[in-house]
Motif scaffolding. Sequence first.
Motif, PDB file in Angstrom:
ATOM      1  N   GLY A 201       0.806  -1.223   0.000  1.00  5.45           N
ATOM      2  CA  GLY A 201       0.000   0.000   0.000  1.00  5.45           C
ATOM      3  C   GLY A 201       0.829   1.258   0.000  1.00  5.45           C
ATOM      4  N   VAL A 202       2.143   1.124   0.058  1.00  5.40           N
ATOM      5  CA  VAL A 202       3.048   2.277   0.094  1.00  5.40           C
ATOM      6  C   VAL A 202       3.898   2.320  -1.171  1.00  5.40           C
ATOM      7  N   HIS A 203       4.581   1.220  -1.454  1.00  6.93           N
ATOM      8  CA  HIS A 203       5.344   1.158  -2.699  1.00  6.93           C
ATOM      9  C   HIS A 203       4.415   1.294  -3.902  1.00  6.93           C
ATOM     10  N   GLU A 205       0.167   2.221  -4.206  1.00 13.18           N
ATOM     11  CA  GLU A 205      -1.122   2.402  -3.541  1.00 13.18           C
ATOM     12  C   GLU A 205      -2.046   1.257  -3.961  1.00 13.18           C
ATOM     13  N   PHE A 206      -2.907   0.839  -3.051  1.00 16.40           N
ATOM     14  CA  PHE A 206      -3.722  -0.349  -3.305  1.00 16.40           C
ATOM     15  C   PHE A 206      -4.598  -0.206  -4.553  1.00 16.40           C
ATOM     16  N   PHE A 207      -5.148   0.983  -4.795  1.00 16.22           N
ATOM     17  CA  PHE A 207      -6.010   1.133  -5.965  1.00 16.22           C
ATOM     18  C   PHE A 207      -5.191   0.977  -7.253  1.00 16.22           C
ATOM     19  N   ALA A 208      -3.937   1.451  -7.228  1.00 19.62           N
ATOM     20  CA  ALA A 208      -3.069   1.299  -8.397  1.00 19.62           C
ATOM     21  C   ALA A 208      -2.670  -0.162  -8.575  1.00 19.62           C
ATOM     22  N   ASP A 250       4.302   4.370  10.671  1.00 20.36           N
ATOM     23  CA  ASP A 250       3.550   3.723   9.598  1.00 20.36           C
ATOM     24  C   ASP A 250       4.252   2.466   9.076  1.00 20.36           C
ATOM     25  N   LEU A 251       5.407   2.114   9.696  1.00 18.94           N
ATOM     26  CA  LEU A 251       6.189   0.917   9.349  1.00 18.94           C
ATOM     27  C   LEU A 251       6.764   0.975   7.937  1.00 18.94           C
ATOM     28  N   VAL A 252       6.956   2.184   7.422  1.00 10.91           N
ATOM     29  CA  VAL A 252       7.547   2.361   6.102  1.00 10.91           C
ATOM     30  C   VAL A 252       9.044   2.621   6.248  1.00 10.91           C
ATOM     31  N   ALA A 253       9.851   1.915   5.445  1.00  8.26           N
ATOM     32  CA  ALA A 253      11.308   2.082   5.487  1.00  8.26           C
ATOM     33  C   ALA A 253      11.724   3.208   4.550  1.00  8.26           C
ATOM     34  N   ASN A 274      -3.648  -7.211   4.187  1.00 12.06           N
ATOM     35  CA  ASN A 274      -3.845  -6.195   3.152  1.00 12.06           C
ATOM     36  C   ASN A 274      -4.777  -6.703   2.058  1.00 12.06           C
ATOM     37  N   ASN A 275      -4.629  -7.966   1.701  1.00  9.75           N
ATOM     38  CA  ASN A 275      -5.480  -8.529   0.662  1.00  9.75           C
ATOM     39  C   ASN A 275      -6.939  -8.551   1.108  1.00  9.75           C
TER      40      ASN A 275
END
Length: 300
Positions: A201-203, A205-208, A250-253, A274-275
């Motif tokens: 959802g970060v690398h 976005e889920f809609f993409a 947000d646990l993003v590296a 996430n799925n």
Amino acid sequence: MFDLQVNGYAGTDFNREGLTAESLHHACVCLKEDGVQAILATFITDDLDKMSRRMRTLAELREKDPLAQEMIAGIHIEGPFINSEKGYVGAHPPHAVKPGTVEHAKQLVDAAGGLAKLVTLAPECDAGYATTKWLSEQGICVSAGHCNPSRDVLAAACDHGLRMFTHVGNGCPMLMHRHDNIVQRALSLKDRLWLCFIPDGVHIEFFALQNYLRSAGVEHSIFVTDAISASRLGPGKFSLAGWDIVIGEDLVARSPDGSHFVGSTVTWPRIQENNEKHIGLTQEELNKVSISNPRKALGM
């Protein structure tokens, strides 16, 4: 999950000097606890001798540990034959990037001790596609990544053995041509390439990601984590191959200046969550992109 891209896990960094038997075993225990079937330990761009030494160390430690043999199905060599241009190079150190040659590829493959299963390179940095062809002839899956080839070059690389695209939508600049860009080129060749995605959802976005999955189809798609040592550990400061990394709430590296992502901390349990919440694949489809497709891509 059969994960083709794991740089480290639960505090263990495969890309640092001095990997120990204890730290390797710990990573494997945690991966198995999280429901992972097996991984490709991933080594990113650095000096060739350093990359070789790190892979050799992991291969030697794996031979002495039955759990490591079970969990580490092989090695993914990501670089150094990638595009050094800002954006495309991503978090890889530009000074260590070099054009692909069979000689240098052979050095890395030999250091992997028979474990090299996947190599990510930039097709436009492989003169005459010689490295791609040689790797393919060795039975190693060749993937495009951190690259910006034209569509014609990408298609020609497929003619010489290219079979995959590493983390589509990442390893590229934030701003690109609105239509003729590397994401669209990769999607246009989905019938010839396995397309890998990081479903955090970060690398993407889920809609993409949903759009990409519809375009590529689950038959040609693969989920990877691109996990780093900080996976499972929560917020804090960590490193990947000597590079400083900050993990936020947000646990993003991210790099310390926040300018770009540095790997991922997503795990198989989080991908399943996430799925369920955001992506909407059926269990059969999720198993296909996370388990059967990765194995099929490697001929396993």
